[in-house]
Write an enzyme that holds these catalytic residues in place. Structure first.
Site: not given
Ligand code: PDD
Length: 291
Positions: A34, A157, A189, A213
């Protein structure tokens, strides 16, 4: 009832009428990827433009390639679809929004390996973009830390977000805005954000690799740091460095950039958003106006 207009496999229809098969591999296996693209409305609320669309589409193409799923459209066709979904929802909601795009491997009898001759499921919707409010910008937000228990392809993602979902829930249960994850003693993250630290006026972030990411804001912040004459270094960041940072900041499409002023209940630096945050946040606002 949500009457916003969505795109599903070539059709435009109200969200509440959009249907997919329970055998969709996105539903059954989390087999899809996505994108989330911020769209800003001009002052008069009329013109709405996607921010850094090229970069989002390029990352989407990389995610699709990494899961060996053919990109259903060229970038030029994606751009048209993004413009169309923005206009289709303009009367409804003239503020800022997010465009959400999802492609799954399609509908097939449940089996893990790729099915043959199946068309992908292509879905797009808009969502409200609620930027951080004045209080959050002035005071910063709280974050908690937790071990990063996700897989080793965090650069994709992927719609398989269970690891991130559990981390976001952990933050919610601890009255925090984000969970900052640590893998083997090093910063990775947030559940849905990249993390930056500042020490003695210098900016640091973890290296872009399979453990995070690469946010579209990553390259943007690098540009803004150069503009603000800040020294930036991408390198592994130890847990101790995170805890001793003068400033901690999060970036994502929905949050832009926000300061973390409490970590695991302790103040970060002075306990207020710092000078590096102010410089980068101001730069971000200028970049939006420029584009
Ligand atoms: N998430 N890391 C993770 C795990 C993320 O989910 C996100 C964004 C980012 C920041 O990427 P970007 O700057 O391109 O938004 C980093 C989106 C917003 C989401 O899942 O809703």
């Amino acid at each position: 009832m949500d009457t916003s207009i969505v795109y599903l496999n070539g059709e435009w229809l109200p969200l509440s009428n959009a249907r997919i098969s329970v055998l969709d591999r996105g539903f059954i296996l989390g087999d899809g990827v996505y994108e989330v693209i911020p769209v800003y409305a001009a002052e008069d609320g009329r013109q709405r433009r996607p921010f850094r669309l090229e970069q989002h589409l390029a990352r989407f193409a990389r995610s699709l390639a990494k899961i060996q799923l053919a990109n259903p459209f060229e970038a030029s066709s994606w751009r048209i679809l993004v413009d169309e979904i923005i206009s289709a929802n303009s009367a409804e909601n003239t503020g800022h929004c997010l465009v959400y795009i999802q492609v799954t491997r399609g509908v097939a009898p449940r089996a893990q390996a790729f099915p043959e001759n199946v068309s992908p499921t292509v879905f797009m919707m808009t969502m409200p973009l609620n930027l951080p409010d004045e209080t959050a910008l002035e005071q910063g937000v709280a974050a908690v830390t937790a071990p990063d228990a996700r897989w080793l392809h965090c650069d994709i993602k992927s719609i398989s977000l269970l690891g991130n979902v559990l981390m976001a829930q952990y933050a919610a249960e601890h009255q925090a805005s984000e969970t900052i994850q640590l893998r083997d003693g090093y910063l990775t993250e947030g559940a849905s954000s990249n993390v930056w630290i500042a020490k003695e006026g210098r900016l640091f972030a973890p290296i872009r690799n399979h453990l995070i990411l690469e946010g579209i804001r990553y390259a943007l912040i690098e540009e803004l740091a150069r503009e603000a004459k800040l020294i930036f270094e991408a390198r592994p960041i130890k847990e101790e460095e995170l805890r001793a940072a003068d400033e901690i900041m999060l970036t994502s499409a929905g949050r832009e950039m926000i300061a973390v002023t409490r970590l695991d209940g302790y103040p970060v630096g002075s306990g207020r958003p710092g000078a590096v945050f102010s410089a980068l946040h101001a730069g971000y606002q200028r970049a939006k106006e420029r584009e």
